[in-house]
Design an enzyme around this catalytic site. Structure first.
Site, PDB file in Angstrom:
ATOM      1  N   ASP A 293      -6.715  -8.918  14.065  1.00 20.74           N
ATOM      2  CA  ASP A 293      -6.738 -10.056  13.140  1.00 20.74           C
ATOM      3  C   ASP A 293      -6.895 -11.391  13.874  1.00 20.74           C
ATOM      4  O   ASP A 293      -6.727 -11.470  15.101  1.00 20.74           O
ATOM      5  CB  ASP A 293      -5.429 -10.045  12.335  1.00 20.74           C
ATOM      6  CG  ASP A 293      -5.612 -10.597  10.927  1.00 20.74           C
ATOM      7  OD1 ASP A 293      -6.566 -11.354  10.697  1.00 20.74           O
ATOM      8  OD2 ASP A 293      -4.781 -10.274  10.061  1.00 20.74           O
TER       9      ASP A 293
ATOM     10  N   ASP B 191      -9.073 -10.944   2.094  1.00 21.67           N
ATOM     11  CA  ASP B 191      -7.665 -10.875   1.700  1.00 21.67           C
ATOM     12  C   ASP B 191      -7.521 -10.882   0.186  1.00 21.67           C
ATOM     13  O   ASP B 191      -6.432 -10.741  -0.340  1.00 21.67           O
ATOM     14  CB  ASP B 191      -6.891 -12.071   2.285  1.00 21.67           C
ATOM     15  CG  ASP B 191      -6.380 -11.769   3.679  1.00 21.67           C
ATOM     16  OD1 ASP B 191      -6.417 -10.600   4.093  1.00 21.67           O
ATOM     17  OD2 ASP B 191      -5.932 -12.720   4.360  1.00 21.67           O
TER      18      ASP B 191
END
Ligand code: GLA
Length: 744
Positions: free
Chosen positions: A492, A562
């Site tokens: 990430d 997301d």
């Protein structure tokens, strides 16, 4: 796919030829031609890129005209020849071409002028690798040929090598540039684009993929008007805000018809795609590293290699262009053992627990996941340091003992004992003030001396250009991955880059910091993926903030967004599929109402959207009813049956969700024997229209059986007459159709 033209080429046919008489290079295969010429004064001019021609007879020479305010070649009196109007391959500044330059060089004396003329060419078999950079590759030198044209600025001895690779069986040309300082004095590159391409007077649209965090890659299409329009990122990464893919097409081009030119930048940092329509209605596109915050010092004998751009062409619309990219990125950009492996169905604990978990709680989710047939558990953020929320511990990649009192290995063993694989989340490029890494190495982060750095999610960015930083991360990660027997990593990156200053670079090289960051990131990825070749690596940057062809070289898949709301995902996945393959797009079913939008959607619709990608779940299975768990077990079984078609079949967009209330797409095997179709209705209405769904990509001469109903329908019928869809009296509905060929 476009049918081959009636002439076909043998394996040994040259893909690149040089016509001595016309001084023209011709890159060609059965689908495409690219023509460029050594024009008067040694200027490299652009002639053509598009549908293949067999042989060029010299008829497309650039016209000459005396035009006011368009200067001419230095030392000549011919007023009809001007670099201001010529279609060119690569322009510097200060030579009378007033359009967007591809190259800006600051010389030792402060001048920014270069005058690039032809010096030499070379044609080589295959495709050379780009040192330190991701790039498309060949497995065999027969697959492609490469043309390298060297231009030189006589005064400074700056050499500019333009590289073009054409693949034999793809509608693709890869372009990059290498700039060498063969002179005596140090110069600075203020801009070094990877590509410049000029189009003659024609009306064009430009397609880009802008967005935002939790709202990435929405297809945007606009007319190319006079002036310049810039699409770019200055955020240090590719960004959610503007992807590094761009396309130019005819106004009439749609999913199935018309000409389109795609440009996919193989890079993961700041980028800039600049489209300019000039006074003569010609269009120039430049693509490359964003020159904003870029200044590269080039000493004598030093070279600078730009990243590459993958050009693709289609005369059969956007779907065909996308399929060219899907195949190329899957087959010749992605690498490693997982490149063609079917990807496991995951359960990720992020939206289920956020930071609030421990071993016991997670084991219960693992147990439930096993029962429904899920294949991998992914331990997301919060397992390391003393991380109970997002303000600490980045940089301390050691297990959080409070959450895992018996260590990570014990937990991983438990997951493996259930017959599942074990994945784990890292955010390697970041540092928290509250971390041992910061306490020991405060200089590891990017920060401008004496300035208070800008926080974002309470975290700061490591200087990935530094070897010491990369070594530290490599050693920490290696320890975890080895000790805990990890099968998958989610990599990430949860903020953008500010405070661009490296403590190890001298002042005159600070403009190199961001590109060195990207090169450092690539080096670390290369090292880790080589050390752990069995691990499945997934990219992520707050969802889809760093989805690009560069990352795909190291990590074959990426967390798409997301935003897990099924309806929002329709436009996100639709836009993403324009440039990136389905096997690279991960998609999870999450709880309803959705955490990002508050929208309630049926479980089946959530599954159908997520099944249109690399499938998984991201919710707390322990809180679901028996009926919901039974439905999930069915979804998991369905996905296992269709997984090869979804992940490695051809993907065709049928109905664009941003143009109305519906969306549809389909997946079909290469031999067209099996297809899976998903169709979605957004809002229900009291007076619904009757909607016909027409398929594409099937064999019209075959009959297909609808697996659910047993009904047999012709491929030609499915594509031409189509069929009426049932009317759903509720919002956010979806349908899946599965067809198998029954005869040929
Ligand atoms: C990013 C990712 C999420 C999750 C969180 C954890 O936002 O995209 O999936 O991993 O970070 O902090």
């Amino acid at each position: 796919m476009t049918k081959a033209n009636n002439h076909s080429r043998k394996v040994s046919d040259p893909l690149i030829t040089f016509d001595q008489e016309n001084r023209v290079f011709h890159l060609h295969n059965q689908y495409i031609s690219y023509l460029l010429a050594i024009d008067e004064g040694g200027i490299m001019s652009h002639l053509y890129f598009g549908r293949a021609v067999r042989h060029y007879h010299g008829q497309r020479q650039s016209p000459r005209l005396d035009r006011g305010f368009s200067g001419n070649l230095p030392g000549t009196t011919d007023r009809t020849y001007s670099l201001d109007s010529l279609l060119r391959e690569y322009s510097g500044q200060g030579d009378g071409d007033f359009r967007t330059p591809a190259l800006i060089v600051r010389q030792a004396d402060g001048s920014r002028s270069v005058f690039l003329t032809y010096q030499s060419y070379q044609i080589i078999a295959g495709k050379p690798r780009l040192k330190g950079l991701p790039a498309a590759y060949v497995k065999d030198d027969e697959e492609a040929q490469t043309l390298i044209i060297t231009l030189v600025d006589q005064l400074t001895s700056l050499e500019v090598a333009l590289t073009y690779t054409i693949y034999r069986d793809r509608k693709v040309i890869a372009r990059s540039v290498k700039i060498k300082n063969a002179g005596q004095t140090t110069v600075h590159l203020e801009k070094a684009a990877s590509l410049q391409i000029d189009f003659h007077n024609r009306t064009l649209d430009v397609i880009s993929l802008p967005g935002a965090h939790v709202n990435e890659r929405h297809e945007q299409r606009e007319k190319v008007g006079f002036g310049s329009k810039v699409f770019s990122s200055s955020r240090g990464t590719t960004s959610h805000q503007m992807n590094s893919f761009i396309a130019l097409c005819e106004p009439k081009t749609d999913e199935f018809h018309g000409e389109v030119y795609g440009f996919n930048f193989v890079y993961s940092g700041n980028h800039k795609e600049s489209v300019e329509r000039d006074q003569f209605k010609q269009t120039r596109l430049t693509v490359g590293i964003n020159d904003d915050q870029f200044d590269w010092q080039l000493g004598p004998d030093e070279s600078f290699q730009t990243p590459e751009v993958l050009l693709a062409y289609s005369d059969h619309g956007l779907n065909d262009l996308s399929q060219t990219y899907h195949h190329l990125l899957r087959e010749r950009v992605s690498r490693g053992k997982n490149q063609f492996r079917q990807r496991p169905i995951v359960i990720n604990n992020w939206e289920a627990t956020f930071f609030d978990f421990n071993e016991l709680k997670l084991k219960k989710i693992v147990d439930e996941a096993k029962n429904v047939g899920i294949e991998m558990f992914v331990l997301d953020d919060g397992w390391f340091g003393h991380r109970d929320n997002d303000d600490s511990s980045l940089g301390d990649w050691r297990v959080f003992k409070k959450k895992f009192p018996h260590g990570l290995k014990k937990f991983s063993d438990y997951v493996h004992q259930q017959g599942m694989k074990m994945g784990i989340w890292f955010e390697p490029e970041m540092i928290s003030y509250d971390s041992d890494l910061y306490r020991q190495h405060p200089d590891y982060m990017l920060r401008v001396p004496d300035r208070e750095p800008t926080p974002s999610r309470d975290q700061y960015v490591l200087d990935m250009g530094r070897q010491a930083v990369r070594d530290n991360l490599f050693n920490q990660m290696k320890q975890v991955l080895k000790d805990a027997d990890i099968d998958y990593v989610k990599w990430d990156m949860n903020r953008h880059i500010t405070d661009v200053y490296s403590s190890v670079l001298p002042p005159q090289q600070q403009g190199e910091t961001l590109h060195r960051y990207v090169l450092g990131l690539y080096e670390l990825l290369e090292r880790l993926t080589s050390e752990f070749p069995d691990i499945l690596w997934e990219g992520c940057s707050g969802g889809g903030g760093r989805i690009d062809a560069g990352m795909m070289y190291y990590m074959p898949q990426s967390w798409t967004s997301d935003n897990t709301d099924a309806i929002a995902r329709l436009t996100i996945q639709y836009g993403t599929s324009l440039a990136y393959p389905i096997s690279s797009m991960t998609a999870h079913v999450s709880e309803s109402p959705n955490q990002q939008t508050g929208r309630a959607t049926p479980l089946q619709t959530r599954a159908d959207v997520a099944m249109s990608g690399v499938f998984g779940y991201e919710l707390d299975l322990t809180k679901m009813s028996a009926a919901e768990k039974a439905a999930i077990a069915k979804q998991v079984a369905t996905y296992k049956a269709i997984r090869p078609i979804i992940q490695f079949g051809d993907f065709i967009r049928l109905i664009n969700p941003s143009q109305g209330n519906r969306c549809a797409w389909l997946f079909v095997t290469a031999d067209k024997s099996e297809a899976v179709v998903f169709s979605f209705q957004v809002l229900s209405s009291a007076q619904p229209a009757f909607n016909v769904l027409k398929l594409a990509g099937l064999n019209g001469n075959w009959d297909y059986q609808n697996i659910a109903t047993g009904k047999v329908i012709g491929g030609d019928e499915l594509m031409n007459t189509g069929f009426y869809e049932t009317i759903d009296k509720f919002d956010f509905s979806s349908h899946m159709y599965h067809f198998k060929a029954v005869s040929d």
